[in-house]
Every structure is written in structure tokens, then in C-alpha cells.
Design a protein around this motif. Structure first.
Motif, PDB file in Angstrom:
ATOM      1  N   THR A 158      31.772  -4.313 -23.142  1.00 28.69           N
ATOM      2  CA  THR A 158      32.976  -5.149 -23.043  1.00 28.69           C
ATOM      3  C   THR A 158      33.246  -5.612 -21.616  1.00 28.69           C
ATOM      4  N   CYS A 159      32.426  -5.171 -20.658  1.00 31.63           N
ATOM      5  CA  CYS A 159      32.611  -5.555 -19.243  1.00 31.63           C
ATOM      6  C   CYS A 159      32.639  -7.078 -19.097  1.00 31.63           C
ATOM      7  N   ILE A 160      33.630  -7.580 -18.329  1.00 34.39           N
ATOM      8  CA  ILE A 160      33.738  -9.037 -18.102  1.00 34.39           C
ATOM      9  C   ILE A 160      33.247  -9.421 -16.702  1.00 34.39           C
ATOM     10  N   ALA A 201      41.248   1.142 -12.758  1.00 32.97           N
ATOM     11  CA  ALA A 201      41.497  -0.237 -12.327  1.00 32.97           C
ATOM     12  C   ALA A 201      40.834  -1.259 -13.241  1.00 32.97           C
ATOM     13  N   CYS A 202      39.793  -0.866 -13.957  1.00 32.02           N
ATOM     14  CA  CYS A 202      39.052  -1.809 -14.811  1.00 32.02           C
ATOM     15  C   CYS A 202      39.990  -2.507 -15.799  1.00 32.02           C
ATOM     16  N   PRO A 203      39.950  -3.842 -15.859  1.00 35.28           N
ATOM     17  CA  PRO A 203      40.913  -4.568 -16.705  1.00 35.28           C
ATOM     18  C   PRO A 203      40.643  -4.430 -18.194  1.00 35.28           C
ATOM     19  N   THR A 257      35.435  -5.421  -9.930  1.00 35.09           N
ATOM     20  CA  THR A 257      36.365  -4.443  -9.344  1.00 35.09           C
ATOM     21  C   THR A 257      35.694  -3.089  -9.121  1.00 35.09           C
ATOM     22  N   CYS A 258      34.918  -2.615 -10.098  1.00 36.14           N
ATOM     23  CA  CYS A 258      34.307  -1.285  -9.967  1.00 36.14           C
ATOM     24  C   CYS A 258      33.334  -1.242  -8.788  1.00 36.14           C
ATOM     25  N   ARG A 259      32.549  -2.304  -8.616  1.00 35.80           N
ATOM     26  CA  ARG A 259      31.594  -2.325  -7.504  1.00 35.80           C
ATOM     27  C   ARG A 259      32.337  -2.299  -6.166  1.00 35.80           C
TER      28      ARG A 259
HETATM   29  S1  SF4 Z   1      35.825  -3.177 -13.436  1.00 34.57           S
HETATM   30 FE1  SF4 Z   1      35.360  -3.165 -15.625  1.00 34.57          FE
HETATM   31  S2  SF4 Z   1      35.288  -5.339 -16.240  1.00 34.57           S
HETATM   32 FE2  SF4 Z   1      35.217  -5.265 -14.029  1.00 34.57          FE
HETATM   33  S3  SF4 Z   1      33.022  -5.322 -13.558  1.00 34.57           S
HETATM   34 FE3  SF4 Z   1      33.599  -3.164 -13.616  1.00 34.57          FE
HETATM   35  S4  SF4 Z   1      33.232  -2.494 -15.714  1.00 34.57           S
HETATM   36 FE4  SF4 Z   1      33.215  -4.732 -15.708  1.00 34.57          FE
END
Ligand code: SF4
Length: 292
Positions: A21-23, A64-66, A27-29
Motif C-alpha cells: 500500500t506504500c504510496i 509518520a507513514c500516511p 517519509t520513511c527514508r
Molecule cells: S512512509 Fe509509508 S507511504 Fe511513505 S514511502 Fe514510506 S512506506 Fe511508503
């Protein structure tokens, strides 16, 4: 809640993972670059956390992931991530975490000031998450909400209802439609307070604005961001929805100001002393002109 069944094959084996489901908001990186990477159209875990600090950052990314796309197979105290936000950046400026899918994971910021100095300011809207709202309340609530542009408004109405904050936005980005309390118009800068300036920067959208705080912090929305690959600053040609030439002109106008921090909605935070930042902004403008 991330699903183990949808775990992306690009993740390395182990505890933390990203699901399908990652868009790709990145943010995570940005929060945990030793754990997450962008492998193309999505992010994944390329190295499992080994230290408590790396685990803490991975948990912050999870919170923090949306889209709730990050999961773990082992049990971790969720408060490791939850209580980290708002997360101090410098002086009285914090990153809110808890990004919203409605604004494609755009970052929002809190400025914490005493009431006699005008009270707290929220820059763009995070997700209206109970835990974050409680933390912001404990830090003094929100007196003013600055909205850089129409894409990153997310839960602005709920923050208005909860804290009674006055929202400020540009008329050309639908301030009336969003029902905000104060609309800015035209392209001339507006002095909102002694140490707070609204600078219209049409380009990404027609009514995009950046906000300059204490001649040190520039909240840039989708106008300008840091870039490690360019060793300085960058702008996003592919999402200049309104006008790229106009965005270049807006960027040139920023050369009139001094600042040390670029705090974007999307892209990397960037910090440099004011003379270096100016040189990097000049280089960015020159580079933008090659990309028409
Ligand atoms: S924070 Fe969540 S949606 Fe954003 S890149 Fe990382 S895994 Fe994907």
C-alpha cells in the motif's frame, strides 16, 4: 495497519517491512535512511535496525507513514514512535510526523511560542491523530495555521475546530472555498507578524506561498527542497501544476531574503548558513532555467 500478506518482495528478511500500500511519499527514508530506501516506485526495508536508535527511528517512520504501510513482526512499544512527535528540529521548530494520505504524506511543522509572543503556529496540516493532538495540546495548542497551498491542507478543518486557530492561505488557492479566516492576495509579501512573513510563490499552484520565520526558517511547501544528489537545493519540474516559468520567477524573488533552513512539504530538509544557502539558491535557479 500493514499486512504481512502484502509484504513487498524488495524488503530484506526480518522484523520491519513495507507492504504494497506504500504510496512512495519518502517519509520513511527521510526519517530512517539506514533502514528504508526508495527502490523505484515504492520504499522498502533494505537493512533491519540493529541498534535501539535505529529501532526508534524505524518506529517513528511507522507512526509518520500516511498509509500505515510499515509493519513489524516483533512487538515494539508503539510509544517509542508516537511520543517522538512533535520532533524538535531547531530552536522552537518541530516536525509533526503523523503525515496524511490526503496530502500525499506532506510534512507539517509546529512552531512553539509563548502566548505573549503570539502562540503556537502549525505550518500545513498533519493527520488529525488523537496522540498527536494531545501532544500539541500539551505544548500549548495552535493559535495560527499557515497553509502553503491547496494540496497540503489535509485535516485543517479539524484542527480549526479543536484549537480555534486562524488559518492563513492565498486567495488564488481557494482560501474562500476552504473557509479560512485570512486570505492573502497578489504577489507582494505580507508581514503577518514582526518575525513572520508570507511570500506568495506561484508556480507549483497559482496561490502557493512560502513562510519566512525569524529570517532563519523558510517553510517551502512544494516550492523548494533540499537535495543530496544536487548537493544543495532542488525544485520539482514534474509537479509544477500551474507554471514552471512562474515558479522560476518566484524562486528568484526568494534571493531577496536571508534564511538558513528550508523546511519543505515534500523532499529533504536542508540546513546551511545564510551565505551558502544563497549560493545554493542561485545555483538552483540557474539549474531550473535549463529545465524549461
Ligand atoms: S512512509 Fe509509508 S507511504 Fe511513505 S514511502 Fe514510506 S512506506 Fe511508503
Amino acid at each position: 495497519m500493514a499486512s504481512l500478506q502484502q509484504r513487498l518482495p524488495e524488503n530484506v528478511p526480518g522484523d520491519f517491512f513495507v507492504d504494497s500500500t506504500c504510496i512512495d511519499c519518502d517519509t520513511c527514508r527521510q526519517l530512517a535512511p539506514d533502514v528504508f530506501r526508495d527502490h523505484g516506485d515504492q520504499c522498502s526495508v533494505y537493512r533491519q535496525p540493529e541498534t535501539s536508535d535505529e529501532t526508534r527511528k524505524a518506529m517513528m517512520a511507522l507512526v509518520a507513514c500516511p498509509t500505515g504501510s510499515i509493519g513489524s513482526t516483533e512487538k515494539h512499544d508503539p510509544h517509542i514512535g508516537i511520543d517522538a512527535f512533535p520532533c524538535a528540529l531547531a530552536d522552537d521548530v518541530y516536525f509533526c510526523g503523523f503525515t496524511s494520505e490526503d496530502s500525499f504524506g506532506a510534512w507539517s511543522y509546529l512552531i512553539q511560542r509563548p502566548e505573549h509572543e503570539g502562540g503556537n503556529i502549525l505550518v500545513d496540516s498533519p493527520r488529525f491523530a488523537t496522540q498527536l493532538v494531545k501532544s500539541i495540546d500539551a505544548m500549548g495548542g495552535v493559535r495560527t495555521m499557515l497553509l502553503t497551498h491547496k494540496d497540503d491542507v489535509a485535516d485543517h478543518q479539524r484542527f480549526r475546530e479543536r484549537f480555534g486557530c486562524d488559518r492563513i492561505m492565498h486567495a488564488a488557492d481557494g482560501a474562500a472555498r476552504f473557509g479560512v479566516e485570512r486570505a492573502v492576495s497578489g504577489v507582494e509579501p505580507v508581514q503577518l507578524e514582526n518575525d513572520l512573513l508570507a511570500i506568495p510563490t506561484p508556480g507549483h499552484t497559482r496561490g502557493h506561498m512560502v513562510f519566512l520565520y525569524r529570517n532563519r526558517f523558510l517553510f517551502t511547501g512544494d516550492h523548494l527542497a533540499g537535495s543530496s544528489s544536487r548537493n544543495g537545493l532542488t525544485a520539482f519540474r514534474s509537479v509544477a501544476w500551474y507554471s514552471w516559468p512562474e515558479q522560476i520567477r518566484s524562486m528568484e524573488r526568494l534571493l531577496d531574503y536571508e534564511f538558513e533552513w528550508v523546511l519543505p512539504g515534500h523532499g529533504d530538509i536542508h540546513h546551511a548558513d545564510a551565505p551558502l544557502m544563497r549560493r545554493q539558491l542561485e545555483e538552483c535557479v540557474a539549474w531550473m532555467k535549463t529545465r524549461t
